[in-house]
Design a protein around this motif. Sequence first.
Motif, short mmCIF file in Angstrom:
data_model
loop_
_atom_site.label_atom_id
_atom_site.label_comp_id
_atom_site.label_asym_id
_atom_site.label_seq_id
_atom_site.Cartn_x
_atom_site.Cartn_y
_atom_site.Cartn_z
N LYS A 113 4.29 6.86 1.56
CA LYS A 113 5.10 6.61 0.38
C LYS A 113 6.37 5.86 0.78
O LYS A 113 7.09 6.28 1.70
N SER A 131 -1.65 -0.75 3.15
CA SER A 131 -2.82 -0.84 2.27
C SER A 131 -4.03 -1.40 3.01
O SER A 131 -5.15 -0.88 2.88
N GLN A 141 -4.30 3.33 4.46
CA GLN A 141 -3.45 4.51 4.65
C GLN A 141 -2.52 4.78 3.47
O GLN A 141 -1.67 5.68 3.56
N SER A 142 -2.69 4.06 2.37
CA SER A 142 -1.76 4.19 1.25
C SER A 142 -1.76 5.59 0.64
O SER A 142 -0.76 6.02 0.05
N HIS A 143 -2.86 6.30 0.80
CA HIS A 143 -2.96 7.63 0.20
C HIS A 143 -2.01 8.64 0.83
O HIS A 143 -1.72 9.68 0.23
N ARG A 144 -1.50 8.35 2.04
CA ARG A 144 -0.60 9.31 2.68
C ARG A 144 0.71 8.67 3.16
O ARG A 144 1.40 9.23 4.01
N GLU A 158 1.61 13.28 6.51
CA GLU A 158 1.88 12.23 5.53
C GLU A 158 3.27 11.67 5.82
O GLU A 158 4.11 12.33 6.43
#
Length: 368
Positions: A257, A248, A252-255, A230
Amino acid sequence: MRQMTDCGTSRITFVLPDLSRGGAQRVALTLMNLSVRKGLAVTLLLVGDRRDELDDIDPEINVVRLGKNRLLRAVPELYRTLQRQKPDAIFSTIGYVNLALLFLRPFLTFDHRLVVREANLPSAIFAKAKVPTFTRTLYQSLYRRADFIFVTSEKMQQEFSDLQLARSEQLCLFYNPVDVDKILKNATGEAPFPNRGNTLKKVVLSGRMVEQKGFDRFVETLPDLSSELEFHFLGDGPQKEKLVQRVSQLGQSHRVKFHGQVSNPWAYYKAADIFAMPSRWEGMPNALLEALVCGLHCVATPESGGVEDIRKLMSKPEQLTIADFDKDFTASLNHLASKQGKTEDGIYLPQSFSLENAFTRFQQKIMS
């Protein structure tokens, strides 16, 4: 050069465009604070009208603001201020400020030493200049007026020689000073991103979100990077919105930040496993040096400035991987994803970057 003032204390004026959190400013700030601790009288001459402040500037430093939004408009006042101050030594570490001071030098009527530090490789500076030939001519004609030129890597030293920008006796290999104690003190405490019940390895990328840092090309590789990783981006800049949108679009937004500008990046480094630097060009990368203090395995492009110098000086050079972008870079990160996490409390920064080593070299050149 006049060695001492009447009161017995050498006076140094540092000239900066502003107090933003750029790498060159941070190097200058470290040297200013060290100079004060060593009993020198330090003045910081700020060209710009920005009110950015670094909270760790020593209160003994005399700060003088010219309040100009462009360096060209500040040149007359810069000249008058230096004439009034008559410092024993002048130090600058931003290319265009260096040029302005070197242009003014023949007109300064007091005895002084002028030392400039170059923050980026000349080849990169000329390639990005609007008129490369003119910029190169300025460097060739003006940099020879400096008493010493601090270059931050052997590669930069070689470029100055090959491009005939300075005489060999002017060039001084000067590694960035890194305050290890300060970094370790701030790196302790609660992790800024706890594990949240997963075992994903955390990769940190840090810096201003501009073309130089290569974040735009890095996000394009996210689909090819291991699902065991991540990613945490530290910093702001003009590319940030597009980077967020592209992450987005790639799903890949889930990993990934985006933390924005953080006051304590070292806490993130300490809590992470890997530091990635996909830069298109650098001088000597402060963020990577600080990541090594925090025990991270670092992956950097060959264009990331003095990385070859760093690895050559390391006692554990395997902790720094230098990989071409993008296939080798991606493969290196994927390889690290399958390995055991970082060694706790490991410090991989070479001793050559210590505060004492840096200040000794600084003092030799600016005071001798």
